[in-house]
Scaffold this active site. Structure first.
Site, PDB file in Angstrom:
ATOM      1  N   ASN A  10     -59.860 -15.677  22.848  1.00 46.91           N
ATOM      2  CA  ASN A  10     -60.595 -14.343  23.317  1.00 46.91           C
ATOM      3  C   ASN A  10     -61.849 -15.114  24.158  1.00 46.91           C
ATOM      4  OD1 ASN A  10     -61.808 -11.984  24.599  1.00 46.91           O
ATOM      5  ND2 ASN A  10     -62.058 -11.187  22.645  1.00 46.91           N
ATOM      6  N   TRP A  11     -61.426 -15.454  25.662  1.00 46.22           N
ATOM      7  CA  TRP A  11     -62.630 -15.807  26.050  1.00 46.22           C
ATOM      8  C   TRP A  11     -63.744 -14.903  26.680  1.00 46.22           C
ATOM      9  CZ3 TRP A  11     -60.852 -20.158  30.333  1.00 46.22           C
ATOM     10  CH2 TRP A  11     -60.263 -21.542  29.572  1.00 46.22           C
ATOM     11  N   LYS A  12     -63.566 -13.626  26.580  1.00 45.34           N
ATOM     12  CA  LYS A  12     -64.399 -12.682  26.754  1.00 45.34           C
ATOM     13  C   LYS A  12     -65.040 -13.133  28.445  1.00 45.34           C
ATOM     14  CE  LYS A  12     -65.629 -12.269  21.944  1.00 45.34           C
ATOM     15  NZ  LYS A  12     -66.580 -11.961  20.782  1.00 45.34           N
ATOM     16  N   HIS A  94     -60.992  -3.980  21.329  1.00 40.82           N
ATOM     17  CA  HIS A  94     -61.997  -4.843  20.587  1.00 40.82           C
ATOM     18  C   HIS A  94     -63.539  -4.000  20.280  1.00 40.82           C
ATOM     19  CE1 HIS A  94     -64.894  -8.105  20.534  1.00 40.82           C
ATOM     20  NE2 HIS A  94     -64.030  -8.894  20.341  1.00 40.82           N
ATOM     21  N   GLU A  96     -66.281  -4.796  21.294  1.00 38.50           N
ATOM     22  CA  GLU A  96     -67.238  -4.852  22.406  1.00 38.50           C
ATOM     23  C   GLU A  96     -66.566  -4.093  23.386  1.00 38.50           C
ATOM     24  OE1 GLU A  96     -67.087  -9.090  22.987  1.00 38.50           O
ATOM     25  OE2 GLU A  96     -68.095  -9.333  21.198  1.00 38.50           O
ATOM     26  N   GLU A 164     -61.411  -7.550  12.588  1.00 34.63           N
ATOM     27  CA  GLU A 164     -62.827  -8.340  13.132  1.00 34.63           C
ATOM     28  C   GLU A 164     -64.047  -7.263  12.539  1.00 34.63           C
ATOM     29  OE1 GLU A 164     -61.927 -10.950  16.719  1.00 34.63           O
ATOM     30  OE2 GLU A 164     -62.420  -8.873  17.504  1.00 34.63           O
ATOM     31  N   GLY A 170     -69.390 -13.641  16.537  1.00 32.41           N
ATOM     32  CA  GLY A 170     -70.259 -14.278  17.093  1.00 32.41           C
ATOM     33  C   GLY A 170     -71.568 -14.480  16.357  1.00 32.41           C
ATOM     34  N   SER A 209     -65.977 -15.409  14.020  1.00 31.77           N
ATOM     35  CA  SER A 209     -66.624 -16.548  13.683  1.00 31.77           C
ATOM     36  C   SER A 209     -65.741 -17.584  13.056  1.00 31.77           C
ATOM     37  CB  SER A 209     -68.052 -16.462  12.673  1.00 31.77           C
ATOM     38  OG  SER A 209     -68.988 -15.843  13.558  1.00 31.77           O
ATOM     39  N   GLY A 231     -65.822 -17.424  20.481  1.00 33.38           N
ATOM     40  CA  GLY A 231     -66.449 -18.640  20.858  1.00 33.38           C
ATOM     41  C   GLY A 231     -66.033 -20.005  20.728  1.00 33.38           C
TER      42      GLY A 231
HETATM   43  P1  PGA Z   1     -66.277 -15.244  17.678  1.00 38.34           P
HETATM   44  O1  PGA Z   1     -65.555 -13.661  18.534  1.00 38.34           O
HETATM   45  O2  PGA Z   1     -65.143 -16.019  17.289  1.00 38.34           O
HETATM   46  O3  PGA Z   1     -66.984 -15.734  18.697  1.00 38.34           O
HETATM   47  O4  PGA Z   1     -66.719 -14.431  16.607  1.00 38.34           O
HETATM   48  C1  PGA Z   1     -64.311 -13.386  17.963  1.00 38.34           C
HETATM   49  C2  PGA Z   1     -64.028 -12.181  18.694  1.00 38.34           C
HETATM   50  O5  PGA Z   1     -64.695 -11.337  19.278  1.00 38.34           O
HETATM   51  O6  PGA Z   1     -62.714 -11.949  19.016  1.00 38.34           O
END
Ligand code: PGA
Length: 249
Positions: A10-12, A94, A96, A164, A170, A209, A231
């Protein structure tokens, strides 16, 4: 039949055209590990270009979609629009989006239904905030999200759940393997209670993470069928060790 491991990047909101070289390197590395399903979800602006740059059949996806097929929804993208430019996958729910954009379980369910209806595979995210984890309510919280956001009727191979924990995203923090196993087992149990044997075909990914160092342990945990990676998905150097860890299991 055993569930195939699934590693999704997931490149966000990261990446412009120059990053397509990273995607090409990732898909080239993934082709060398055919036992693992790999997908990359870049920002909308890169989906079409990534489909064109990737090997035929590579799974590229969106990070969100609207629940409606079309209409007056400024700035939004319909699931069929993603499919139209070659996407095969969409992430919905997600944290976010749930937290940053106020999406409810009902919204997430409607988006999942839209994605499935457009022929996409869906990755549906759930996860608890830190205070809920600390007060011992994580499993109840997540099972309520599963109950409220997973649709009723779908091909189990085309809907994966991503657990998650929000406090792990993150941050470099990860739950203990025992906590991951307990949560994934609880999710599997809830899916089995609702969908019967089909639950055995649904993949449950862990996200938060994940990196090349912790992937083998996380991916080797009971009922963990893959990873949703933020990330560490932006470069082949960081992402392919996770794919390799999945291939080695
Ligand atoms: P992260 O993000 O690997 O940077 O912790 C995971 C995600 O939000 O899908």
């Amino acid at each position: 039949m055993a569930r195939r491991k699934y590693v999704v990047g997931n490149w966000k909101m990261n990446g412009v055209s120059a990053a397509l070289a990273d995607a090409q390197a990732i898909f080239a590395g993934a082709e060398a590990r055919p036992a693992v399903d790999v997908a990359l979800c870049p920002p909308f602006t890169l989906v079409g270009a990534m489909v064109a740059a990737a090997p035929a059949g590579a799974a590229v996806g969106g990070q969100d979609c609207h629940s409606a097929a079309s209409g007056a929804f400024t700035g939004s993208v319909a699931a069929a629009m993603l499919a139209d430019i070659g996407a095969r996958v969409v992430i919905v729910g997600h944290s976010e989006r749930r937290d940053g954009f106020g999406e409810s379980d009902a919204d997430v369910r409607a988006k999942a239904e839209a994605g499935l209806g457009a022929g996409l595979s869906v990755i549906l995210c759930v996860g608890e905030p830190r205070d809920v984890r600390e007060s011992g309510g994580a499993i109840d919280h997540v099972l309520a999200q599963v109950a409220g956001s997973v649709p009723d009727d779908f091909d189990p191979h085309r809907l994966a759940i991503a657990y998650e924990p929000i406090w792990a995203i993150g941050t470099g923090l990860v739950p203990t393997v025992a906590d991951v196993a307990a949560m994934h087992g609880a999710i599997r149990g809830a899916l089995a209670a609702r969908f019967g044997d089909a639950a055995a075909d649904m993949r449950i990914l862990y996200g938060g993470s994940v990196n090349g160092e912790n992937a083998a342990e996380l991916l080797g945990t009971d009922d963990v069928d893959g990873a949703l990676v933020g990330g560490a998905s932006l470069t082949a150097a960081k992402f392919l060790p996770i794919v390799e860890a999945a291939a080695a299991l």
